[in-house]
Design a protein around this motif. Structure first.
Motif, mmCIF file in Angstrom:
data_model
loop_
_atom_site.group_PDB
_atom_site.id
_atom_site.type_symbol
_atom_site.label_atom_id
_atom_site.label_comp_id
_atom_site.label_asym_id
_atom_site.label_seq_id
_atom_site.Cartn_x
_atom_site.Cartn_y
_atom_site.Cartn_z
ATOM 1 N N PHE A 15 0.862 -1.177 0.000
ATOM 2 C CA PHE A 15 0.000 0.000 0.000
ATOM 3 C C PHE A 15 0.905 1.236 0.000
ATOM 4 C CE2 PHE A 15 -4.083 -1.925 2.056
ATOM 5 C CZ PHE A 15 -4.206 -2.772 0.976
ATOM 6 N N GLU A 16 0.602 2.189 -0.874
ATOM 7 C CA GLU A 16 1.490 3.321 -1.089
ATOM 8 C C GLU A 16 0.709 4.626 -1.138
ATOM 9 O OE1 GLU A 16 3.456 2.452 -4.750
ATOM 10 O OE2 GLU A 16 4.628 0.794 -3.915
ATOM 11 N N LYS A 17 1.417 5.716 -0.854
ATOM 12 C CA LYS A 17 0.824 7.038 -1.040
ATOM 13 C C LYS A 17 0.444 7.198 -2.508
ATOM 14 C CE LYS A 17 2.706 10.563 1.024
ATOM 15 N NZ LYS A 17 3.607 11.699 1.369
ATOM 16 N N PRO A 18 -0.734 7.757 -2.797
ATOM 17 C CA PRO A 18 -1.134 7.942 -4.190
ATOM 18 C C PRO A 18 -0.068 8.685 -4.998
ATOM 19 C CG PRO A 18 -2.995 8.366 -2.758
ATOM 20 C CD PRO A 18 -1.803 8.172 -1.860
ATOM 21 N N GLU A 19 0.090 8.244 -6.227
ATOM 22 C CA GLU A 19 1.016 8.844 -7.199
ATOM 23 C C GLU A 19 2.477 8.530 -6.893
ATOM 24 O OE1 GLU A 19 0.013 13.014 -7.364
ATOM 25 O OE2 GLU A 19 -2.122 12.554 -7.383
ATOM 26 N N THR A 20 2.722 7.599 -5.968
ATOM 27 C CA THR A 20 4.101 7.199 -5.688
ATOM 28 C C THR A 20 4.679 6.406 -6.851
ATOM 29 O OG1 THR A 20 3.725 7.126 -3.299
ATOM 30 C CG2 THR A 20 5.583 5.834 -4.146
ATOM 31 N N ARG A 21 3.873 5.509 -7.411
ATOM 32 C CA ARG A 21 4.329 4.628 -8.474
ATOM 33 C C ARG A 21 3.524 4.895 -9.746
ATOM 34 N NH1 ARG A 21 4.462 -1.913 -7.952
ATOM 35 N NH2 ARG A 21 3.995 -1.358 -5.794
ATOM 36 N N ASP A 22 4.170 4.786 -10.865
ATOM 37 C CA ASP A 22 3.492 4.989 -12.152
ATOM 38 C C ASP A 22 2.833 3.676 -12.573
ATOM 39 O OD1 ASP A 22 2.587 5.962 -14.539
ATOM 40 O OD2 ASP A 22 4.527 5.787 -15.569
ATOM 41 N N TRP A 23 1.629 3.436 -12.033
ATOM 42 C CA TRP A 23 0.904 2.218 -12.364
ATOM 43 C C TRP A 23 -0.586 2.522 -12.397
ATOM 44 C CZ3 TRP A 23 1.062 -1.715 -7.665
ATOM 45 C CH2 TRP A 23 0.712 -1.058 -6.479
ATOM 46 N N GLN A 24 -1.322 1.628 -13.030
ATOM 47 C CA GLN A 24 -2.760 1.774 -13.134
ATOM 48 C C GLN A 24 -3.441 0.729 -12.250
ATOM 49 O OE1 GLN A 24 -4.261 4.250 -14.705
ATOM 50 N NE2 GLN A 24 -2.262 5.051 -15.359
ATOM 51 N N TYR A 25 -4.752 0.892 -12.059
ATOM 52 C CA TYR A 25 -5.450 -0.027 -11.171
ATOM 53 C C TYR A 25 -5.374 -1.461 -11.676
ATOM 54 C CZ TYR A 25 -9.468 0.374 -14.383
ATOM 55 O OH TYR A 25 -10.296 0.363 -15.483
ATOM 56 N N TRP A 26 -5.332 -1.645 -12.991
ATOM 57 C CA TRP A 26 -5.246 -3.015 -13.506
ATOM 58 C C TRP A 26 -3.869 -3.629 -13.246
ATOM 59 C CZ3 TRP A 26 -6.533 1.119 -16.815
ATOM 60 C CH2 TRP A 26 -5.492 1.612 -17.602
ATOM 61 N N ASP A 27 -2.832 -2.792 -13.149
ATOM 62 C CA ASP A 27 -1.510 -3.304 -12.774
ATOM 63 C C ASP A 27 -1.526 -3.804 -11.330
ATOM 64 O OD1 ASP A 27 -0.321 -2.524 -15.264
ATOM 65 O OD2 ASP A 27 -0.209 -0.472 -14.507
ATOM 66 N N MET A 28 -2.172 -3.038 -10.449
ATOM 67 C CA MET A 28 -2.294 -3.447 -9.051
ATOM 68 C C MET A 28 -3.048 -4.766 -8.938
ATOM 69 S SD MET A 28 -3.707 0.073 -7.396
ATOM 70 C CE MET A 28 -3.104 1.683 -7.904
ATOM 71 N N ALA A 29 -4.176 -4.837 -9.653
ATOM 72 C CA ALA A 29 -5.010 -6.039 -9.582
ATOM 73 C C ALA A 29 -4.270 -7.255 -10.122
ATOM 74 C CB ALA A 29 -6.313 -5.817 -10.345
ATOM 75 N N LYS A 30 -3.510 -7.069 -11.184
ATOM 76 C CA LYS A 30 -2.736 -8.178 -11.740
ATOM 77 C C LYS A 30 -1.715 -8.679 -10.730
ATOM 78 C CE LYS A 30 0.233 -9.477 -15.628
ATOM 79 N NZ LYS A 30 0.872 -9.015 -16.885
ATOM 80 N N GLU A 31 -1.044 -7.754 -10.047
ATOM 81 C CA GLU A 31 -0.042 -8.141 -9.055
ATOM 82 C C GLU A 31 -0.677 -8.889 -7.887
ATOM 83 O OE1 GLU A 31 2.945 -5.857 -5.953
ATOM 84 O OE2 GLU A 31 2.767 -5.052 -8.003
ATOM 85 N N ALA A 32 -1.749 -8.326 -7.330
ATOM 86 C CA ALA A 32 -2.390 -8.954 -6.168
ATOM 87 C C ALA A 32 -3.093 -10.249 -6.558
ATOM 88 C CB ALA A 32 -3.388 -7.987 -5.534
ATOM 89 N N GLY A 33 -3.845 -10.225 -7.665
ATOM 90 C CA GLY A 33 -4.553 -11.425 -8.101
ATOM 91 C C GLY A 33 -3.603 -12.536 -8.496
ATOM 92 N N GLY A 34 -2.528 -12.181 -9.187
ATOM 93 C CA GLY A 34 -1.533 -13.191 -9.548
ATOM 94 C C GLY A 34 -0.886 -13.814 -8.330
ATOM 95 N N ALA A 35 -0.624 -12.982 -7.312
ATOM 96 C CA ALA A 35 -0.039 -13.505 -6.074
ATOM 97 C C ALA A 35 -0.999 -14.455 -5.372
ATOM 98 C CB ALA A 35 0.343 -12.354 -5.154
ATOM 99 N N ALA A 36 -2.303 -14.123 -5.362
ATOM 100 C CA ALA A 36 -3.286 -14.988 -4.708
ATOM 101 C C ALA A 36 -3.414 -16.322 -5.435
ATOM 102 C CB ALA A 36 -4.643 -14.284 -4.643
ATOM 103 N N LEU A 37 -3.434 -16.295 -6.750
ATOM 104 C CA LEU A 37 -3.517 -17.537 -7.516
ATOM 105 C C LEU A 37 -2.269 -18.392 -7.320
ATOM 106 C CD1 LEU A 37 -5.019 -16.051 -10.795
ATOM 107 C CD2 LEU A 37 -6.166 -17.675 -9.278
ATOM 108 N N ALA A 38 -1.098 -17.746 -7.302
ATOM 109 C CA ALA A 38 0.142 -18.491 -7.071
ATOM 110 C C ALA A 38 0.158 -19.091 -5.675
ATOM 111 C CB ALA A 38 1.340 -17.575 -7.281
ATOM 112 N N ASP A 39 -0.352 -18.342 -4.697
ATOM 113 C CA ASP A 39 -0.419 -18.838 -3.326
ATOM 114 C C ASP A 39 -1.338 -20.054 -3.237
ATOM 115 O OD1 ASP A 39 0.074 -18.738 -0.484
ATOM 116 O OD2 ASP A 39 -1.888 -17.794 -0.244
ATOM 117 N N ALA A 40 -2.429 -20.012 -3.987
ATOM 118 C CA ALA A 40 -3.365 -21.136 -3.999
ATOM 119 C C ALA A 40 -2.841 -22.312 -4.818
ATOM 120 C CB ALA A 40 -4.711 -20.689 -4.570
ATOM 121 N N GLY A 41 -1.917 -22.040 -5.730
ATOM 122 C CA GLY A 41 -1.400 -23.099 -6.587
ATOM 123 C C GLY A 41 -2.361 -23.486 -7.688
ATOM 124 N N VAL A 42 -3.202 -22.538 -8.113
ATOM 125 C CA VAL A 42 -4.149 -22.803 -9.193
ATOM 126 C C VAL A 42 -4.008 -21.728 -10.257
ATOM 127 C CG1 VAL A 42 -5.767 -23.938 -7.631
ATOM 128 C CG2 VAL A 42 -6.050 -21.510 -8.134
#
Length: 397
Positions: A15-42
């Motif tokens: 979690f970061e202060k807004p505008e700290t990183r040059d990314w879009q909401y879909w980049d965030m979702a890809k990172e978090a969702g990908g991590a959850a799927l990898a954690d689940a092993g599916v």
């Protein structure tokens, strides 16, 4: 409902202060969702539905985010329930699984915010068209309306009422901020990792008396995700070693009790929280005495004290005494907000409820590192949004 629901994978971004990183909401979702799927092993191909929570992005942003994980054509639901959005999306996923509709559901929550205080949905104190007009009307009738951030104002006035009614002190309120900032020092996902004394919390800039900046949650960018699966899916895929059961969950909304008293303590959601907690205790057969670790909605320090009371951790009015006695930190009866909570971990609205879930899953698995609560076997999450919704979730290993 026909079956149990288990969390088999979690993930989140820092979690970061807004505008700290040059990314879009879909980049965030890809990172978090990908991590959850990898954690689940599916893989994403196993996912049958995707509830997605956010508050500030446009319609169908959930699809734009989920498409980063795969283009499989599965249903995507866009969820907006103010600050309780993340846990609302989790509740939808749980219901799909418990009802036997699906065996594997991914839920995402994210937010890309702007710097500065939340505006509360209206300008210059005119809340006539806001969904929270009735809530702010109660506040204005009792306390007037000032030109300070409206959310800080309504919770600050709840704090004043608590102080006047029960003798709660400014030092007890500041102790919440000091505790949660201390906890977040061990959380690499937290927006802030600095430690402050009670005196430093009190000396910080006043946002709305008695709340200082270090007692208020910041605006944040970030995302979190969880994979929810049926008992059959867990068994067939050999996932019992990582599965955490959702023992019970309840959502409540405002009733007459929120408004009848004219008190900001009630209008910011304490009655909703109490009702949701009671339903969860009854459904799970577990009480607050069985809980080891709690992630609760400390959007402001006063709300942590109000939630202690709503969850039955202490009688009404004793929230300040509970924090002062050290009952809600390591070595106490419960560890509350080991992540640092909203105050220090950050508060990207759509992600908050799922970030709470991620922290508690790590705690119950025993993988929380320096934040680990020894022997944690039962956990409780509390997420609330003005307008209003309160979601309480009981988890067990």
């Amino acid at each position: 409902m026909t079956g149990k629901a288990y969390i088999i994978g979690v993930g989140m971004t820092a979690f970061e202060k807004p505008e700290t990183r040059d990314w879009q909401y879909w980049d965030m979702a890809k990172e978090a969702g990908g991590a959850a799927l990898a954690d689940a092993g599916v893989g994403y191909e196993a996912v049958e539905q995707v509830p997605v929570g956010y508050c500030y992005q446009p319609s169908t942003a959930g699809q734009r985010a989920a498409y980063e994980l795969g283009l499989t054509g599965v249903p995507v639901y866009n969820v907006n329930n103010n600050c309780a959005t993340g846990s609302t999306a989790l509740m939808m996923a749980r219901q799909f699984v418990e009802a036997g509709i699906n065996d594997c559901v991914l839920t995402l929550g994210f937010e890309k915010m702007k710097r500065g205080a939340l505006g509360g949905g209206a300008d210059a104190g005119d809340f006539s068209t806001s969904p929270v007009a009735r809530h702010y009307g109660v506040m204005a009738a009792a306390h007037g309306f000032e030109m300070t951030p409206p959310t800080a104002q309504i919770f600050g006035n709840a704090a004043r009422e608590h102080m006047d009614r029960y003798g709660t002190t400014a030092e007890q309120l500041a102790a919440v901020g000091a505790k949660n900032h201390r906890h977040s020092a061990h959380n690499p996902y937290a927006q802030f990792q600095d430690v402050y004394t009670v005196e430093e919390v009190l000396a910080a800039k006043t946002i709305h008396r008695p709340l200082t900046k270090l007692q208020c949650s910041p605006t944040s960018d970030g995302a979190a995700a969880a994979v929810i699966a049926s008992e059959r899916f867990v068994r067939e895929h050999g996932l019992a070693d990582r599965a955490v059961e959702i023992a019970a969950q309840a959502m409540t909304t405002d009733t007459d009790e929120s408004f009848a008293s004219g008190s900001c303590i009630d209008v910011v959601g304490k009655p909703m929280s109490r009702a949701a907690a009671r339903r969860v205790y009854a459904a799970s057969g577990l009480g607050i005495e069985d809980v080891d670790v709690i992630e609760l909605h400390d959007c402001f320090s006063i709300n942590e004290l109000l939630t202690y009371e709503a969850l039955g951790m202490c009688p009404d009015g004793d929230g300040g005494k509970l924090i002062a006695d050290g009952a809600t930190t390591y070595g106490g009866r419960w560890v509350v907000n080991p992540s640092g909570g909203l105050i220090s971990k950050g508060h990207p609205l759509g992600a908050t409820g799922l970030a709470q879930t991620a922290e508690l899953v790590w705690q119950l698995r025993g993988t929380a590192g320096a934040r680990q609560v020894p022997g944690a076997g039962v956990a409780l999450a509390h997420n609330i949004g003005l307008g209003g919704a309160a979601v309480v979730t009981m988890l067990r290993r």
